[in-house]
Motif scaffolding. Structure first.
Motif, PDB file in Angstrom:
ATOM      1  N   SER A 612       0.812  -1.198  -0.029  1.00 49.58           N
ATOM      2  CA  SER A 612      -0.141   0.144   0.062  1.00 49.58           C
ATOM      3  C   SER A 612       0.981   1.235  -0.054  1.00 49.58           C
ATOM      4  N   CYS A 613       0.195   2.517  -0.619  1.00 52.66           N
ATOM      5  CA  CYS A 613       1.174   3.536  -0.569  1.00 52.66           C
ATOM      6  C   CYS A 613       0.292   4.776  -0.894  1.00 52.66           C
ATOM      7  N   PHE A 614       0.954   5.898  -0.627  1.00 52.96           N
ATOM      8  CA  PHE A 614       0.258   7.253  -1.034  1.00 52.96           C
ATOM      9  C   PHE A 614       0.937   7.508  -2.505  1.00 52.96           C
ATOM     10  N   ASN A 615       0.054   8.155  -3.320  1.00 57.93           N
ATOM     11  CA  ASN A 615       0.893   8.802  -4.424  1.00 57.93           C
ATOM     12  C   ASN A 615       1.619  10.050  -4.007  1.00 57.93           C
ATOM     13  N   ILE A 616       0.654  11.183  -3.840  1.00 63.64           N
ATOM     14  CA  ILE A 616       1.266  12.271  -3.193  1.00 63.64           C
ATOM     15  C   ILE A 616       0.714  12.452  -1.916  1.00 63.64           C
ATOM     16  N   LEU A 617       1.585  12.659  -0.928  1.00 61.83           N
ATOM     17  CA  LEU A 617       1.094  13.131   0.517  1.00 61.83           C
ATOM     18  C   LEU A 617       1.553  14.391   0.789  1.00 61.83           C
ATOM     19  N   GLU A 618       0.694  15.173   1.077  1.00 70.30           N
ATOM     20  CA  GLU A 618       0.599  16.831   1.255  1.00 70.30           C
ATOM     21  C   GLU A 618       0.273  16.788   2.894  1.00 70.30           C
ATOM     22  N   ILE A 619       1.125  17.744   3.633  1.00 70.09           N
ATOM     23  CA  ILE A 619       0.908  18.100   4.917  1.00 70.09           C
ATOM     24  C   ILE A 619       0.938  19.588   5.118  1.00 70.09           C
ATOM     25  N   THR A 620      -0.646  20.051   5.679  1.00 73.01           N
ATOM     26  CA  THR A 620      -0.560  21.420   5.826  1.00 73.01           C
ATOM     27  C   THR A 620      -1.311  21.751   7.145  1.00 73.01           C
ATOM     28  N   ASN A 621      -0.682  20.884   8.293  1.00 77.64           N
ATOM     29  CA  ASN A 621      -1.293  21.060   9.512  1.00 77.64           C
ATOM     30  C   ASN A 621      -1.164  22.442  10.159  1.00 77.64           C
ATOM     31  N   VAL A 622      -1.970  22.802  10.778  1.00 75.31           N
ATOM     32  CA  VAL A 622      -1.936  24.149  11.765  1.00 75.31           C
ATOM     33  C   VAL A 622      -0.696  24.133  12.377  1.00 75.31           C
ATOM     34  N   GLU A 623       0.057  25.354  12.618  1.00 75.13           N
ATOM     35  CA  GLU A 623       1.221  25.344  13.071  1.00 75.13           C
ATOM     36  C   GLU A 623       1.469  24.868  14.518  1.00 75.13           C
ATOM     37  N   GLY A 624       2.459  24.198  14.978  1.00 75.61           N
ATOM     38  CA  GLY A 624       2.532  23.638  16.268  1.00 75.61           C
ATOM     39  C   GLY A 624       1.748  22.316  16.474  1.00 75.61           C
ATOM     40  N   LYS A 625       1.023  21.938  15.201  1.00 80.18           N
ATOM     41  CA  LYS A 625       0.622  20.651  15.370  1.00 80.18           C
ATOM     42  C   LYS A 625       1.275  19.801  14.639  1.00 80.18           C
ATOM     43  N   GLU A 626       1.939  18.597  15.097  1.00 73.90           N
ATOM     44  CA  GLU A 626       2.636  17.786  14.217  1.00 73.90           C
ATOM     45  C   GLU A 626       1.882  16.706  13.634  1.00 73.90           C
ATOM     46  N   VAL A 627       2.413  15.839  12.642  1.00 74.56           N
ATOM     47  CA  VAL A 627       2.025  14.503  12.091  1.00 74.56           C
ATOM     48  C   VAL A 627       3.177  13.672  12.558  1.00 74.56           C
ATOM     49  N   LYS A 628       2.539  12.535  12.980  1.00 76.27           N
ATOM     50  CA  LYS A 628       3.440  11.378  13.686  1.00 76.27           C
ATOM     51  C   LYS A 628       3.131  10.316  12.796  1.00 76.27           C
ATOM     52  N   PHE A 629       4.341   9.599  12.160  1.00 73.55           N
ATOM     53  CA  PHE A 629       4.065   8.487  11.419  1.00 73.55           C
ATOM     54  C   PHE A 629       4.613   7.458  12.285  1.00 73.55           C
ATOM     55  N   THR A 630       3.562   6.434  12.620  1.00 69.90           N
ATOM     56  CA  THR A 630       3.611   5.305  13.541  1.00 69.90           C
ATOM     57  C   THR A 630       4.225   4.002  12.654  1.00 69.90           C
ATOM     58  N   SER A 631       4.381   3.998  11.423  1.00 69.50           N
ATOM     59  CA  SER A 631       4.960   3.067  10.485  1.00 69.50           C
ATOM     60  C   SER A 631       5.734   3.429   9.720  1.00 69.50           C
ATOM     61  N   PRO A 632       6.589   2.649   8.934  1.00 72.76           N
ATOM     62  CA  PRO A 632       7.237   3.222   7.835  1.00 72.76           C
ATOM     63  C   PRO A 632       6.189   3.742   6.633  1.00 72.76           C
ATOM     64  N   VAL A 633       6.630   4.523   5.717  1.00 71.87           N
ATOM     65  CA  VAL A 633       5.493   4.934   5.003  1.00 71.87           C
ATOM     66  C   VAL A 633       6.049   4.693   3.355  1.00 71.87           C
ATOM     67  N   SER A 634       5.172   4.437   2.651  1.00 69.43           N
ATOM     68  CA  SER A 634       5.562   4.462   1.025  1.00 69.43           C
ATOM     69  C   SER A 634       4.754   5.470   0.380  1.00 69.43           C
ATOM     70  N   LEU A 635       5.736   6.211  -0.522  1.00 68.92           N
ATOM     71  CA  LEU A 635       4.810   7.377  -1.056  1.00 68.92           C
ATOM     72  C   LEU A 635       5.746   7.571  -2.340  1.00 68.92           C
ATOM     73  N   ASN A 636       5.067   8.306  -3.412  1.00 62.28           N
ATOM     74  CA  ASN A 636       5.637   8.615  -4.618  1.00 62.28           C
ATOM     75  C   ASN A 636       6.271  10.056  -4.432  1.00 62.28           C
ATOM     76  N   LYS A 637       5.662  11.022  -3.568  1.00 62.37           N
ATOM     77  CA  LYS A 637       6.178  12.469  -3.519  1.00 62.37           C
ATOM     78  C   LYS A 637       5.519  12.768  -2.229  1.00 62.37           C
TER      79      LYS A 637
END
Length: 778
Positions: A612-637
């Motif tokens: 399984s994978c993301f094609n394009i993964l874009e992050i636009t979180n509110v400042e100070g709010k992080e994104v935590k990856f709890t597993s390896p990630v597969s993506l194209n961009k």
């Protein structure tokens, strides 16, 4: 008789007749009668050709009617000159080119000498030789050579001018008034030929009527008129040309049709067809019937007709105009709020990006090669009021419709299923007369006192606590529900919006976005609680949009390869994928994008990061709010936009940069390859490489923390590959490597800059790190 003698005889006859007229007629009429006699003689002479002059034998007959009879005699013939009275001598005379008639001597010898002016011609006295005198015979002939027109011109007596001649003894002869002036074209007689002595016989003086002089009008040649200016309209052509001096009028030809006009230099042709070519020429004429050539033909195209039947259609932000098409024109101009826009080629114009409830003016004209036609009537249009934006709240027994205030509106009309419920100045309406399970369509229209209205705001409401769909359903409008259960069949949004106020549970079937939008205010879960969940999420249209304000969770049994190829899936909560059955149960490709936009901590988990994978993964979180990856990630961009991320790990799929990227946190490479591809990768934290290949490939890697190549165990299958002269790696912290693999041939170019400690540890007694002039210490 010889030729010369005949000529002399003719001249004497002429003189004789002139003398009789002068002496016998009364003074008041003498001049006129002399003129008539000489005119007759002139006509008589002009009727003969040179071959038929006296001396020709053919002229011997039928002469009695033209000249006085002269009796033949063997003796000398004398012509007696009549005496002139004093009264006659005082009369004025006319003269042009006179012939002087003189007495040569007392014997009466006559000498005739043509001269241009009155001259006293001295003559030599010559003894007359007796010769046989023959009556001259003069016959009329059709040949006129030479043409002699006798003319009597009254003149004053001119003092004679002496002329020197070889005559030894000049004799002055007094001028006899009135002088008979005759201008014949005859050979000058010799002295011998002039000595004629005929015996004069008195005859009746013939009456000669002068031939009237007819003056033929002179033919005048004119130039063709030159056209100076042409002014056209849709139905007229106005011509201006250079006036022709002497002309009394003009003829204008329009496509061959003749129009005669007066003596003007400007003419307006009326009643013409619009957008039509006419061929025009102009000709001048005068009163004598003279005509000029036609002017050079000009082809004149009339202007187009006025644009008509203009219709308008307004929204709150645009006005669309359309009008009847005019054939064979070059285009249209439109004036919008006083500003000219040229070169329109269609019969439609859209005026967009307008403010609601704003007034605008328009007029249109057509144009062709001759210019622009007349403007249409000015049209004024007001855009509609802004359409109310509706929202709903569904409870167990009622639906509450709310909307925002519309600028310029005075009141609002609420409609349900085509029935007006009320007109209110409030910004909400509560509907309690509902049936559970029914779908209702609500409209709200804004109005003002000027009569302007808005487009209707529209919303569909399904009044149930829970909605179940287990068969195919296609939306024909926007729909709002509470909790939605999709258990089978296909729910086709068909370009409309589906709003789920609660949660969306998909235990089977297909959620087909199909150019529409799905908004779930709660969670969206694709699972059935069991091992097998035969469900699809299908997004294949660039306009597809799914927004999950809660968590997104998928555990579909089916592979989604080919189902997630376009559109945007936005998740504000956690993103979780778990494998259940086939591989690739979440597989983005082509242009599909997953957008993480949470305003709290978001966690991302891919249970099958190998498949399984993301094609394009874009992050636009509110400042100070992080994104935590709890597993390896597969993506194209990956597009982080500088947002904070933690525990980002790449393991099973190559990540090839297509732009500069910033990882605001730690980065872990445990497998596969990170290919910088000529771009810059900045890691704000530490870089841990437990496997895979860090391929600089003409790019730049900058690590603000430490860069460690180890996995904490005995074997670390990892490479750092720098083979391009542009490769650059900068480690602001410590550099530590304990790779199991030999780096011989991997570090052949570029620069590795280390600001902290540099540590290399041997593993399995192999060449672990080898580079020639590659490492720099600071």
């Amino acid at each position: 008789m010889c030729k010369g003698q005949k000529i002399i005889s003719l001249i004497i006859s002429i003189v004789f007749i002139a003398q009789i007229l002068v002496t016998n007629l009364s003074l008041p009429f003498s001049t006129a009668k002399v003129y008539a006699a000489t005119e007759q003689i002139s006509d008589y002479i002009s009727e003969y050709s040179p071959d038929e002059l006296p001396g020709n034998p053919s002229l011997d007959d039928n002469t009695d009617n033209l000249v006085p009879y002269v009796e033949k005699s063997s003796e000398q013939t004398v012509v007696t000159t009549p005496a002139v009275s004093e009264s006659e001598e005082s009369l004025p005379t006319e003269s042009s080119t006179p012939i002087s008639i003189e007495t040569a001597n007392p014997t009466g010898t006559l000498t005739v000498t043509p001269t241009p002016t009155p001259t006293i011609l001295p003559t030599e006295a010559v003894a007359p030789t007796p010769i046989e005198t023959v009556t001259p015979t003069i016959l009329p002939t059709n040949t006129v050579t030479p043409a002699v027109t006798p003319t009597i011109v009254p003149t004053e007596t001119v003092e004679p001018t002496p002329e020197v001649t070889p005559t030894p003894s000049p004799t002055e002869t007094p001028t006899i008034p009135p002088t008979v002036t005759v201008t014949p074209v005859l050979p000058t007689p010799t002295p011998e030929e002039s000595l004629i002595t005929p015996t004069a016989t008195a005859l009746e003086t013939p009456m000669v009527t002068p031939t009237p002089q007819v003056t033929m009008p002179e033919e005048i040649t004119y130039n063709a008129p030159e056209v100076l200016d042409v002014v056209v309209s849709s139905s007229t052509i106005t011509l201006t040309w250079e006036p022709i001096i002497g002309a009394s009028g003009y003829i204008v030809y329009i496509d061959g049709i003749k129009v005669e006009i007066g003596n003007v230099s400007t003419y307006e042709i009326e009643g013409l067809k619009a957008n039509t070519t006419y061929t025009i020429t102009i000709m001048a004429f005068d009163e004598a019937g003279n005509f000029s050539p036609e002017s050079e033909a000009i082809n004149v195209l009339t202007l187009p007709d006025v644009v008509s039947d203009i219709t308008t259609q307004a929204t709150d932000t645009s006005v669309t105009l359309s009008w009847d098409k005019l054939s064979e024109i070059d285009g249209y101009d439109i004036e919008v709020d006083g500003e000219l826009t040229e070169g329109l080629t269609s019969e439609t114009y859209i005026h967009s990006n307008l403010l609601p409830n704003s007034k605008h003016s328009y007029r249109v004209r057509a144009k062709n090669a001759s210019g622009c036609g007349e403007w249409s009537e000015l049209i004024s249009v007001t855009t509609m009021l802004e359409s109310p934006l509706l929202a709903t709240t569904i409870t167990e027994d009622k639906v509450i419709i709310t909307w925002g205030k519309v600028q310029g509106a005075d009141e609002y009309e609420v409609i349900r299923d085509g029935i007006i419920l009320c007109t209110t100045t409030e910004l909400s309406y509560v509907d309690e007369d509902l049936v559970i399970g029914e779908t209702y369509v609500y409209y709200v229209i804004a109005k003002n006192a000027e009569g302007n209205v808005s487009a209707a705001g529209k919303i569909n409401v399904l009044f149930v606590n829970n909605t179940y769909i287990n068969s195919n359903k296609v939306l024909n409008g926007d729909l709002t529900v509470m909790n939605l259960y999709l258990t089978g069949g296909t729910l086709n949004l068909n370009g409309y919006k589906l709003t789920v106020k609660g949660n969306l549970y998909q235990t089977g079937g297909t959620m087909y976005i199909n150019g529409g939008s799905l908004e779930v205010e709660g969670d969206y879960k694709i699972e059935d609680g069991n091992y097998y969940c035969y469900a699809y999420l299908k997004m294949t249209n660039e306009n597809d949009y799914v927004k999950v304000n809660g968590n997104f969770y998928t555990k579909s049994y089916y592979s989604h390869k080919g189902c997630l190829t376009a559109g945007v899936l936005e998740v504000k909560g956690n993103f979780t994928e778990k494998r259940n059955g086939q591989e690739n149960n979440f597989y983005g490709s082509e242009t599909h994008r997953v957008l993480l936009s949470g305003d709290t901590l978001q966690e991302v988990y891919l249970g099958d990061s190998v498949n399984s994978c993301f094609n394009i993964l874009e992050i636009t979180n509110v400042e100070g709010k992080e994104v935590k990856f709890t597993s390896p990630v597969s993506l194209n961009k990956l597009i982080t936009n500088g947002c904070k991320v933690t525990s980002l790990e790449f393991k099973n799929r190559e990540w090839k940069l297509t732009s500069d990227e910033l990882i605001n946190g730690e980065l872990k490479l445990s497998g596969s390859t990170i290919n910088l591809n000529g771009y810059k990768l900045t890691v704000k934290g530490n870089l841990y490489q437990t496997g895979g290949t860090m391929y600089i490939n003409g790019g730049r890697l900058e690590v603000e923390g430490d860069y460690k190549i180890e996995d904490g165990n005995y074997y670390c299958y990892a490479y750092l590959k720098m083979t391009n002269e542009n490769d650059y790696v900068k480690v602001n912290g410590n550099f530590y490597t304990k790779s199991y693999y030999s780096h011989k041939g991997c570090l052949t170019a570029g620069v590795l800059e280390v600001k902290g400690n540099f540590t290399e540890k041997e593993m399995a007694k192999r060449i672990i790190f080898m580079g020639v002039k590659h490492i720099e210490y600071y």
